[in-house]
Design a protein around this motif. Structure first.
Motif, PDB file in Angstrom:
ATOM      1  N   ILE A 175      39.969  31.744  33.660  1.00 34.68           N
ATOM      2  CA  ILE A 175      40.380  30.843  34.727  1.00 34.68           C
ATOM      3  C   ILE A 175      41.567  31.452  35.471  1.00 34.68           C
ATOM      4  CG2 ILE A 175      41.377  28.592  35.245  1.00 34.68           C
ATOM      5  CD1 ILE A 175      39.784  27.480  32.900  1.00 34.68           C
ATOM      6  N   GLN A 176      41.440  31.533  36.785  1.00 31.54           N
ATOM      7  CA  GLN A 176      42.511  32.018  37.641  1.00 31.54           C
ATOM      8  C   GLN A 176      43.327  30.811  38.119  1.00 31.54           C
ATOM      9  OE1 GLN A 176      42.713  35.405  38.219  1.00 31.54           O
ATOM     10  NE2 GLN A 176      40.870  35.707  36.981  1.00 31.54           N
ATOM     11  N   ARG A 177      44.620  30.886  37.953  1.00 28.82           N
ATOM     12  CA  ARG A 177      45.465  29.743  38.308  1.00 28.82           C
ATOM     13  C   ARG A 177      46.323  30.065  39.528  1.00 28.82           C
ATOM     14  NH1 ARG A 177      44.910  29.461  32.767  1.00 28.82           N
ATOM     15  NH2 ARG A 177      44.507  27.360  31.919  1.00 28.82           N
ATOM     16  N   SER A 178      46.285  29.167  40.485  1.00 29.11           N
ATOM     17  CA  SER A 178      47.197  29.264  41.621  1.00 29.11           C
ATOM     18  C   SER A 178      48.166  28.099  41.543  1.00 29.11           C
ATOM     19  CB  SER A 178      46.426  29.239  42.940  1.00 29.11           C
ATOM     20  OG  SER A 178      46.130  27.910  43.322  1.00 29.11           O
ATOM     21  N   GLU A 179      49.077  28.032  42.490  1.00 28.92           N
ATOM     22  CA  GLU A 179      50.061  26.962  42.481  1.00 28.92           C
ATOM     23  C   GLU A 179      49.423  25.596  42.708  1.00 28.92           C
ATOM     24  OE1 GLU A 179      52.857  28.004  45.487  1.00 28.92           O
ATOM     25  OE2 GLU A 179      53.556  29.815  44.461  1.00 28.92           O
ATOM     26  N   LYS A 180      48.285  25.562  43.400  1.00 28.80           N
ATOM     27  CA  LYS A 180      47.694  24.288  43.804  1.00 28.80           C
ATOM     28  C   LYS A 180      46.407  23.948  43.061  1.00 28.80           C
ATOM     29  CE  LYS A 180      50.738  23.373  47.046  1.00 28.80           C
ATOM     30  NZ  LYS A 180      50.395  23.319  48.475  1.00 28.80           N
ATOM     31  N   LEU A 181      45.651  24.958  42.609  1.00 28.98           N
ATOM     32  CA  LEU A 181      44.386  24.682  41.935  1.00 28.98           C
ATOM     33  C   LEU A 181      44.014  25.852  41.039  1.00 28.98           C
ATOM     34  CD1 LEU A 181      41.904  26.472  43.392  1.00 28.98           C
ATOM     35  CD2 LEU A 181      42.258  24.817  45.206  1.00 28.98           C
ATOM     36  N   SER A 182      42.971  25.643  40.230  1.00 29.97           N
ATOM     37  CA  SER A 182      42.454  26.697  39.362  1.00 29.97           C
ATOM     38  C   SER A 182      41.014  26.992  39.746  1.00 29.97           C
ATOM     39  CB  SER A 182      42.531  26.258  37.897  1.00 29.97           C
ATOM     40  OG  SER A 182      43.881  26.049  37.500  1.00 29.97           O
ATOM     41  N   PHE A 183      40.581  28.235  39.491  1.00 30.03           N
ATOM     42  CA  PHE A 183      39.238  28.624  39.888  1.00 30.03           C
ATOM     43  C   PHE A 183      38.741  29.764  39.022  1.00 30.03           C
ATOM     44  CE2 PHE A 183      42.247  31.108  42.333  1.00 30.03           C
ATOM     45  CZ  PHE A 183      41.716  32.395  42.334  1.00 30.03           C
ATOM     46  N   LYS A 184      37.442  30.005  39.077  1.00 32.02           N
ATOM     47  CA  LYS A 184      36.825  31.145  38.417  1.00 32.02           C
ATOM     48  C   LYS A 184      36.099  31.978  39.459  1.00 32.02           C
ATOM     49  CE  LYS A 184      34.341  28.997  35.313  1.00 32.02           C
ATOM     50  NZ  LYS A 184      33.468  28.788  34.138  1.00 32.02           N
ATOM     51  N   LEU A 185      35.773  33.202  39.075  1.00 31.41           N
ATOM     52  CA  LEU A 185      35.043  34.100  39.958  1.00 31.41           C
ATOM     53  C   LEU A 185      33.572  34.129  39.565  1.00 31.41           C
ATOM     54  CD1 LEU A 185      37.451  37.152  40.237  1.00 31.41           C
ATOM     55  CD2 LEU A 185      37.009  35.417  41.963  1.00 31.41           C
ATOM     56  N   ASP A 186      32.729  34.018  40.561  1.00 32.93           N
ATOM     57  CA  ASP A 186      31.290  34.146  40.373  1.00 32.93           C
ATOM     58  C   ASP A 186      30.839  35.394  41.123  1.00 32.93           C
ATOM     59  OD1 ASP A 186      28.549  33.689  39.990  1.00 32.93           O
ATOM     60  OD2 ASP A 186      28.416  32.503  41.828  1.00 32.93           O
ATOM     61  N   THR A 187      30.202  36.351  40.423  1.00 38.93           N
ATOM     62  CA  THR A 187      29.723  37.558  41.085  1.00 38.93           C
ATOM     63  C   THR A 187      28.463  37.238  41.873  1.00 38.93           C
ATOM     64  OG1 THR A 187      30.624  39.005  39.365  1.00 38.93           O
ATOM     65  CG2 THR A 187      28.895  39.913  40.757  1.00 38.93           C
ATOM     66  N   VAL A 188      28.546  37.406  43.180  1.00 40.52           N
ATOM     67  CA  VAL A 188      27.420  37.129  44.066  1.00 40.52           C
ATOM     68  C   VAL A 188      26.495  38.333  44.144  1.00 40.52           C
ATOM     69  CG1 VAL A 188      26.771  36.497  46.435  1.00 40.52           C
ATOM     70  CG2 VAL A 188      28.811  35.494  45.380  1.00 40.52           C
ATOM     71  N   VAL A 189      27.082  39.535  44.306  1.00 43.93           N
ATOM     72  CA  VAL A 189      26.304  40.772  44.362  1.00 43.93           C
ATOM     73  C   VAL A 189      27.217  41.930  43.975  1.00 43.93           C
ATOM     74  CG1 VAL A 189      26.784  41.148  46.831  1.00 43.93           C
ATOM     75  CG2 VAL A 189      24.761  42.204  45.782  1.00 43.93           C
ATOM     76  N   SER A 190      26.655  42.933  43.325  1.00 48.62           N
ATOM     77  CA  SER A 190      27.410  44.128  42.958  1.00 48.62           C
ATOM     78  C   SER A 190      26.572  45.347  43.300  1.00 48.62           C
ATOM     79  CB  SER A 190      27.768  44.103  41.466  1.00 48.62           C
ATOM     80  OG  SER A 190      26.597  44.050  40.674  1.00 48.62           O
ATOM     81  N   GLY A 191      27.140  46.522  43.085  1.00 45.24           N
ATOM     82  CA  GLY A 191      26.406  47.754  43.334  1.00 45.24           C
ATOM     83  C   GLY A 191      26.503  48.273  44.751  1.00 45.24           C
ATOM     84  N   LEU A 192      27.369  47.679  45.562  1.00 46.56           N
ATOM     85  CA  LEU A 192      27.593  48.163  46.917  1.00 46.56           C
ATOM     86  C   LEU A 192      28.673  49.247  46.894  1.00 46.56           C
ATOM     87  CD1 LEU A 192      27.710  44.650  48.632  1.00 46.56           C
ATOM     88  CD2 LEU A 192      25.768  46.221  48.634  1.00 46.56           C
ATOM     89  N   GLU A 193      28.880  49.904  48.025  1.00 44.54           N
ATOM     90  CA  GLU A 193      29.934  50.895  48.159  1.00 44.54           C
ATOM     91  C   GLU A 193      31.136  50.253  48.848  1.00 44.54           C
ATOM     92  OE1 GLU A 193      31.661  54.848  47.966  1.00 44.54           O
ATOM     93  OE2 GLU A 193      30.025  53.884  46.924  1.00 44.54           O
TER      94      GLU A 193
END
Length: 493
Positions: free
Chosen positions: A142-160
């Motif tokens: 979980i990534q925490r900021s001053e105002k809210l928390s969030f997670k990262l979802d990988t949408v696409v990988s393998g690009l340059e």
């Protein structure tokens, strides 16, 4: 923002690194500041903890990191156009490659200091490590900021180098790859190539750049692409910023038409711009960088580079453009005096066109693009030359706009989006900006049209190239090498 504090922090960094630096004299290291010992030669392996390399590191951070990264990440897995030997690096640092955006540092460093830099770069490359945001444990964190928390979802990988993003009505995504490829990412995460993209000069900062949909895309399927166009002139290969309009038919672009071409073409391979944004007035706004020629381009109304341009959807000129009736002026010009705009977004409440642009060493700016306004480059600036010399004594001048916010040292901003919708509680209307240099996502907290503070998110995620709000209400962030696009998903704790 208290501007004097930002300026003082920049000067403090220079003082620590080089012994002395003022706004009125060039900052040239003395032999005792960053010089490797007389016995040090290029190619000699040194511990990064040695005094010689620590001294070279200080020079690197102050002079080089703006383009090549604080941790030398831009040097890893790269194609060395001019060679990677100690001698090759020495030559590049000393004499530069100005057409490619690499200045000469022969006046900033002695030969021994350059040898120290070469040794630091060569040794540092072996030890470069990046925080792996693609790791499953990291993504789950979980990534925490001053105002809210969030997670990262990988949408696409393998690009340059994913440079731009646009969202189709059916939920698919268009992605530009700087190498010259246009992709469609389907709802089920299938990455498909789209044929018919323009020929590009994928060198330096050039390539296939931004992508924008026509406001009536549902009716006309029209797509706009900005890119570095190629032109041969004798034995020279020239390039410029251009915009192509086409219709998207499945996975093919048809009915191509070049509707904008910045003149003159140039031999340089940097400062193309180039962001695209349709304003609420129905016109297409686009940025063109100064192409590395700040002496002639940004302040001249007779040249395209160093401007924000405003055109109709077919490339013709709106009758109310500010310089339509000025003899010799480029009729598409909307604002001028810009260095290299790589961020553009519409304010969700006012409809104003907001931009950010790269300064030199220091002085990256956030502005509101105003009709006929002059943003001062290179007459005024909060930055200095890459080699430490003073570009201009002025930070203000009558008739030239002051930035709403600026960064010292430079963060190398790219991509820009206002937070809209109701998914991100506490971030509403805040401005999100990617950092190429320091590899983070900047949240600029807004109070009306004022930026009141900055929060740095996703530190060390990689070079953030683009930031976009999707119609699904989520923020998307495109990161270079490895080329990954993430979605920020708020979580309740």
């Amino acid at each position: 923002m208290i501007k004097s504090q930002h300026l003082l922090s920049y000067i403090a960094v220079a003082l620590i690194s080089f012994g002395s630096c003022t706004n009125s004299t060039p900052s040239t290291p003395t032999s005792t500041d960053t010089t490797a010992s007389a016995s040090t030669t290029t190619g000699q392996a040194l511990s990064t903890a040695s005094p010689q390399l620590q001294s070279a590191k200080a020079a690197y951070i102050s002079y080089c990191s703006g383009c090549h990264g604080e941790e030398l990440e831009a040097f890893t897995d790269r194609k060395w156009k001019h060679g990677s030997s100690d001698e090759d690096l020495f030559k590049a640092i000393k004499h530069g490659y100005p057409d490619e955006g690499m200045p000469a540092f022969d006046k900033a460093f002695t030969d021994e200091q350059i040898k120290g830099l070469v040794a630091y770069i060569q040794e540092g490359i072996k030890q470069v490590k990046q925080y792996d945001f693609s790791d499953e444990n990291t993504l789950a964190a979980i990534q925490r900021s001053e105002k809210l928390s969030f997670k990262l979802d990988t949408v696409v990988s393998g690009l340059e180098v994913p440079w731009g993003m646009a969202f189709l009505p059916n939920g698919d995504m268009l992605i530009t790859e700087r190498l010259g490829i246009l992709y469609r990412l389907t709802n089920d995460k299938q990455l498909q190539k789209i044929s018919g993209a323009p020929e590009v000069l994928a060198q330096g900062q050039g390539g296939l750049l931004d992508v924008e949909l026509h406001p009536d895309f549902k009716k006309n399927n029209t797509v706009y692409l900005s890119y570095s166009a190629i032109k041969k002139e004798g034995t020279n290969t020239l390039s410029t910023t251009a915009v192509m309009r086409a219709q998207l038919d499945g996975n093919q672009l048809t009915n191509h038409k070049v509707i904008f071409e910045a003149l003159p073409y140039a031999r340089t391979r940097h400062h193309y711009g180039s962001r695209l944004e349709f304003g609420r007035d129905g016109y297409l706004y686009l940025s063109v960088g100064d192409r590395g020629n700040h002496d002639e381009n940004p302040q001249s109304l007779e040249r395209h580079p160093g401007k924000v341009h405003r055109i109709k959807d077919d490339g013709s000129i709106p009758a109310d453009n500010p310089f339509v009736n000025k003899a010799g002026a480029v009729a598409s010009t909307y604002s001028y005096g810009h260095r290299n705009i790589q961020g553009m977004a519409i304010h969700p409440k006012t409809g104003d066109i907001w931009t950010h642009e790269h300064g030199p060493r220091g002085g990256d700016e956030v502005n509101i693009s105003g009709k006929a306004k002059n943003y001062g480059w290179p007459v005024i600036s909060y930055g200095i030359n890459y080699n430490g010399t003073v570009l201009t004594e002025l930070t203000k001048k009558e008739g030239m706009e002051q930035p709403l916010w600026y960064w010292v040292p430079s963060i190398a901003p790219s991509g820009m989006a206002f937070v809209t919708g109701n998914r991100y509680k506490g971030w509403e209307n805040d401005l999100m900006v990617g950092s190429l240099r320091f590899q983070f996502l900047s949240r600029l907290e807004m109070n009306g049209n004022k930026i009141v503070k900055e929060e740095k998110l996703l530190k060390n995620i990689g070079r953030v190239r683009d930031v976009k709000m999707s119609p699904d209400g989520y923020l998307y962030v495109a990161v270079e090498k490895p080329g990954i696009i993430y979605r920020l998903v708020p979580v309740q704790l």
